[in-house]
Design an enzyme around this catalytic site. Structure first.
Site, PDB file in Angstrom:
ATOM      1  N   GLU A 404       0.936  -1.489  -0.394  1.00 33.99           N
ATOM      2  CA  GLU A 404       0.004  -0.232   0.119  1.00 33.99           C
ATOM      3  C   GLU A 404       1.087   1.487   0.037  1.00 33.99           C
ATOM      4  OE1 GLU A 404      -1.708  -0.644   3.684  1.00 33.99           O
ATOM      5  OE2 GLU A 404      -1.967   1.783   3.747  1.00 33.99           O
ATOM      6  N   HIS A 489      -3.097  -5.722  11.587  1.00 32.47           N
ATOM      7  CA  HIS A 489      -3.484  -7.018  11.070  1.00 32.47           C
ATOM      8  C   HIS A 489      -3.491  -7.965  11.461  1.00 32.47           C
ATOM      9  CE1 HIS A 489      -3.331  -4.680   6.541  1.00 32.47           C
ATOM     10  NE2 HIS A 489      -3.714  -4.203   7.367  1.00 32.47           N
ATOM     11  N   ASN A 527      -5.063  -6.143   2.678  1.00 34.06           N
ATOM     12  CA  ASN A 527      -5.952  -6.029   3.766  1.00 34.06           C
ATOM     13  C   ASN A 527      -7.393  -6.456   4.283  1.00 34.06           C
ATOM     14  OD1 ASN A 527      -4.773  -3.693   1.899  1.00 34.06           O
ATOM     15  ND2 ASN A 527      -4.807  -2.387   3.976  1.00 34.06           N
TER      16      ASN A 527
HETATM   17  P1  FAE Z   1     -11.615  -5.253  15.959  1.00 35.78           P
HETATM   18  O1  FAE Z   1     -12.368  -4.752  15.165  1.00 35.78           O
HETATM   19  O2  FAE Z   1     -10.054  -5.261  16.814  1.00 35.78           O
HETATM   20  O3  FAE Z   1     -12.981  -5.566  17.010  1.00 35.78           O
HETATM   21  C1  FAE Z   1     -12.232  -5.789  18.417  1.00 35.78           C
HETATM   22  C2  FAE Z   1     -13.255  -5.235  19.707  1.00 35.78           C
HETATM   23  O4  FAE Z   1     -13.498  -5.718  20.590  1.00 35.78           O
HETATM   24  C3  FAE Z   1     -12.386  -3.949  19.862  1.00 35.78           C
HETATM   25  O5  FAE Z   1     -12.816  -3.035  19.780  1.00 35.78           O
HETATM   26  C4  FAE Z   1     -11.957  -5.028  21.381  1.00 35.78           C
HETATM   27  O6  FAE Z   1     -11.570  -3.218  22.093  1.00 35.78           O
HETATM   28  C5  FAE Z   1     -13.382  -5.507  21.714  1.00 35.78           C
HETATM   29  N1  FAE Z   1     -12.604  -6.416  23.087  1.00 35.78           N
HETATM   30  C6  FAE Z   1     -11.249  -6.877  23.172  1.00 35.78           C
HETATM   31  N2  FAE Z   1     -10.887  -7.857  24.010  1.00 35.78           N
HETATM   32  C7  FAE Z   1     -12.655  -7.712  24.394  1.00 35.78           C
HETATM   33  C8  FAE Z   1     -12.895  -7.757  25.956  1.00 35.78           C
HETATM   34  N3  FAE Z   1     -11.767  -8.938  26.582  1.00 35.78           N
HETATM   35  N4  FAE Z   1     -13.804  -7.449  26.510  1.00 35.78           N
HETATM   36  C9  FAE Z   1     -14.822  -6.324  25.913  1.00 35.78           C
HETATM   37  N5  FAE Z   1     -14.359  -5.842  24.642  1.00 35.78           N
HETATM   38  C10 FAE Z   1     -12.972  -6.455  23.755  1.00 35.78           C
HETATM   39  O7  FAE Z   1     -11.777  -7.245  15.426  1.00 35.78           O
HETATM   40  N6  FAE Z   1      -7.516  -3.276   7.691  1.00 35.78           N
HETATM   41  C11 FAE Z   1      -8.477  -2.761   6.337  1.00 35.78           C
HETATM   42  O8  FAE Z   1      -8.914  -3.993   5.823  1.00 35.78           O
HETATM   43  N7  FAE Z   1      -7.460  -1.976   6.139  1.00 35.78           N
HETATM   44  C12 FAE Z   1      -7.187  -0.406   5.683  1.00 35.78           C
HETATM   45  O9  FAE Z   1      -6.969   0.062   5.809  1.00 35.78           O
HETATM   46  C13 FAE Z   1      -6.515  -1.008   7.815  1.00 35.78           C
HETATM   47  N8  FAE Z   1      -5.745  -0.330   8.540  1.00 35.78           N
HETATM   48  C14 FAE Z   1      -5.149  -0.558  10.392  1.00 35.78           C
HETATM   49  C15 FAE Z   1      -4.627   0.717  10.286  1.00 35.78           C
HETATM   50  C16 FAE Z   1      -4.503   0.641  11.997  1.00 35.78           C
HETATM   51  C17 FAE Z   1      -3.566   1.195  12.318  1.00 35.78           C
HETATM   52  C18 FAE Z   1      -4.701  -0.295  12.341  1.00 35.78           C
HETATM   53  C19 FAE Z   1      -4.174  -0.682  13.795  1.00 35.78           C
HETATM   54  C20 FAE Z   1      -5.851  -1.794  12.235  1.00 35.78           C
HETATM   55  C21 FAE Z   1      -5.855  -1.997  10.196  1.00 35.78           C
HETATM   56  N9  FAE Z   1      -6.840  -2.608   9.572  1.00 35.78           N
HETATM   57  C22 FAE Z   1      -7.373  -2.416   8.436  1.00 35.78           C
HETATM   58  C23 FAE Z   1      -7.394  -4.116  10.065  1.00 35.78           C
HETATM   59  C24 FAE Z   1      -7.901  -3.853  10.698  1.00 35.78           C
HETATM   60  O10 FAE Z   1      -8.873  -3.064  11.484  1.00 35.78           O
HETATM   61  C25 FAE Z   1      -9.016  -5.279  11.767  1.00 35.78           C
HETATM   62  O11 FAE Z   1      -8.274  -6.963  10.793  1.00 35.78           O
HETATM   63  C26 FAE Z   1     -10.657  -5.129  11.930  1.00 35.78           C
HETATM   64  O12 FAE Z   1     -10.777  -4.050  12.908  1.00 35.78           O
HETATM   65  C27 FAE Z   1     -10.418  -6.906  12.716  1.00 35.78           C
HETATM   66  O13 FAE Z   1     -11.404  -6.458  13.007  1.00 35.78           O
HETATM   67  P2  FAE Z   1     -12.747  -7.798  13.543  1.00 35.78           P
HETATM   68  O14 FAE Z   1     -13.879  -7.864  13.725  1.00 35.78           O
HETATM   69  O15 FAE Z   1     -11.266  -8.560  13.784  1.00 35.78           O
END
Ligand code: FAE
Length: 548
Positions: A404, A489, A527
């Site tokens: 990217e 990721h 991504n």
């Molecule tokens: P996620 O979105 O991480 O949600 C999990 C939630 O569960 C979070 O809000 C936590 O706070 C919560 N949680 C965790 N443990 C507990 C607990 N014990 N009790 C209650 N709550 C809890 O999971 N991906 C892309 O496709 N494109 C991008 O441009 C991209 N850029 C990124 C840039 C950054 C800086 C970061 C950090 C990530 C990026 N990602 C990107 C990755 C993407 O945001 C990530 O793969 C997804 O958010 C994961 O989705 P999930 O539903 O697995």
């Protein structure tokens, strides 16, 4: 050259046919939906209603990221009452500066999860260290440190959608069998990727505008260098409101992407989950959320239900209450690390004895590695850089890397090109319970990034040779080229069809489901959030049809 065919000056962007011809399935699913940003502007806020101790709920969702948001919306629309538990804040109230989120270049207490010093992905710039002291607070970005890797994750209602770059990429279909080997690709590309892209509000920037916008000069320089070295360059869809971005550039609305906002949240413009899935979930009247509640245990309660124990936190991270509630169904959507750690501990400590030996395994970093290149003075990348990436170099087929073209929104001319590469890396780590330390550990080794560096080099060594340029050595420490200490990721830890059945039902405990990035075995070739969302759509449809 394989770049997306470009519209002439003044045009409204490439046609649907051009995009499909130019980029194959990378863009195909987003474009084919026929839905777009308009679908994404639901506005209802998810009601924050701290769950009472002793409550009984039909469905409890742990986490409010992509997987959790899909589960909540679809369950509610099927008539099931849902309570979502989120350890982070609800991010709906402005701070003393009138903004909800802090700026990327000016981190404050809102920026990091329970740290007293920032831990920026880029540790320095031109010899100056970037990190600084901040008050400890339940901030939005968690830099969670394991032995060999720092894993960045979003914290708050909306999970990773609050902090990510919004790049919404559907993998090339030819790569899908390696991404999710047990899933029918036809179903995904015909039904679930289009459904996910539509619901997320995925769209493409107007190509004609992009061609002359000052804020994408860095991306056009990235394209020039890629194409001069013979690499396929692709435009990538995103979940930013591209019309809003054009208005930012015209100076008619408050700046967000053009103010460099991304890592610590976007105050405007980004269609994060609270504006899409979660707004629609709220509109059902059946979904409630408890922010600042962290789930610590899920145990069989008899009668097929589960006791879910959680800690309520204040913004300093102190536990202010411990609650136990009963849930008929529990969906683990705490993200790859959150779900992986929780299930690993619950299995190892005998709380969920029926879980199988695949729990905690199959964890990968999506092959993330970062680097910067120092350009010549005649190749400025611009003082104004939109924080939302729009393009990448696709060398997956030849070299196992998709890079990217990322912004460096510093506000000054850096003559630098910056890249986050997603690479084919064979290494997979496992979570395990360290009883002596009383915590879950991850056995990822720093040296396991070498295949990712090698894959990224297939692109950047050649570009440097062609352009007569060199790598930056000041971004990740003194004289260090590669950002190989981190991932944005995380994937895996409760892999589909291994730790669960082929739809996310956990083995050994009926009524427990995994529905987030932990299902994906370590790599998506691009991504990941569109694939996480599409897989969740597929799985929840089956679960609603058969289990509820
Ligand atoms: P996620 O979105 O991480 O949600 C999990 C939630 O569960 C979070 O809000 C936590 O706070 C919560 N949680 C965790 N443990 C507990 C607990 N014990 N009790 C209650 N709550 C809890 O999971 N991906 C892309 O496709 N494109 C991008 O441009 C991209 N850029 C990124 C840039 C950054 C800086 C970061 C950090 C990530 C990026 N990602 C990107 C990755 C993407 O945001 C990530 O793969 C997804 O958010 C994961 O989705 P999930 O539903 O697995």
């Amino acid at each position: 050259m394989n770049a997306v065919p470009l519209q002439g000056p003044g045009g409204r962007g490439p046609s649907r046919r051009q995009l499909l011809a130019g980029t194959s399935s990378i863009l195909g699913a987003a474009i084919l939906t026929g839905h777009g940003p308009a679908a994404a502007h639901a506005t209802a806020a998810l009601p924050a209603a701290p769950i009472p101790d002793g409550a009984h709920v039909a469905a409890l969702v742990i986490g409010t990221g992509y997987g959790g948001s899909v589960a909540a919306l679809r369950l509610a629309r099927a008539g099931v009452d849902v309570h979502m538990i989120e350890m982070g804040m609800s991010w709906d109230t402005a701070g003393p500066d009138g903004r909800i989120f802090a700026n990327t270049t000016r981190p404050d207490h809102r920026s990091f999860w329970l740290r007293t010093r920032t831990k920026q992905p880029l540790s320095g710039f031109l010899g100056f260290p970037l990190d600084k002291d901040v008050p400890r607070y339940t901030g939005i970005l968690d830099a969670e440190e394991f032995g060999g890797i720092t894993v960045y994750q979003g914290r708050g209602v909306g999970g990773g959608s609050l902090v990510n770059g919004g790049m919404a990429v559907t993998p090339r279909r030819e790569n899908f069998p390696a991404v999710l080997p047990s899933v029918d690709a036809d179903e995904m590309y015909d039904v679930y990727y289009p459904r996910a892209n539509a619901a997320l509000g995925v769209g493409v920037v107007d190509q004609g505008w992009w061609e002359s916008a000052a804020c994408y000069q860095y991306a056009r320089v990235g394209r020039k260098h890629a194409e001069r070295s013979g690499f396929p360059f692709v435009m990538v869809p995103g979940v930013y409101d591209w019309d809003y971005l054009e208005q930012e550039a015209a100076g008619t609305v408050p700046a967000s992407a053009l103010a460099g906002e991304v890592l610590f949240g976007n105050n405007h413009g980004k269609k994060s989950l609270p504006k899409t899935y979660l707004a629609r979930a709220a509109a059902t009247g059946r979904v409630f959320v408890s922010p600042l509640h962290k789930v610590t245990s899920v145990a069989p309660a008899g009668g097929g239900a589960y006791t879910v124990v959680m800690e309520q936190l204040n913004t300093g991270g102190d536990v202010t209450a411990v609650k136990a509630v009963t849930a008929d169904k529990v969906f683990f959507a705490a993200g790859s690390v959150g779900t992986g750690k929780l299930l690993t501990r619950l299995k190892a400590t005998g709380v969920l004895p029926g879980l199988n030996g695949e729990i905690g395994r199959g964890w990968g970093d999506n092959g993330n590695v970062m680097c910067g290149r120092a350009n010549h003075m005649w190749d400025p990348t611009g003082t104004l850089q939109a924080s939302m990436p729009t393009a990448g170099i696709d060398n997956w087929r030849a070299g196992g890397a998709f890079a990217e073209v990322a912004p460096l929104p510093t506000g000054i001319e850096t003559y630098a090109s910056f890249y986050l590469s997603i690479t084919r890396n064979p290494h997979r780590a496992a979570f395990s319970w360290d009883a002596a330390a009383g915590k879950v550990v991850l056995d990822w080794q720093t040296s396991w990034k070498q295949p990712s560096i090698d894959a990224a080099r297939t692109i950047f060594d050649r570009i440097n040779a062609k352009e007569g340029t060199i790598y930056r050595t000041d971004l990740f420490g003194a004289y260090k080229i590669w950002g190989d200490h981190l991932t944005y990721h995380p994937l895996g830890g409760a892999v589909l069809n291994r730790a669960t059945d082929n739809y996310g039902r956990l083995h050994g405990h009926p009524g427990l489901y995994v529905i987030d990035g932990s299902l994906i075995p370590g790599n998506t070739s691009v991504n990941p959030f569109v694939t996480i969302t599409a897989l969740a759509e597929r799985n929840i449809e089956k679960i609603i049809a058969t289990d509820l």
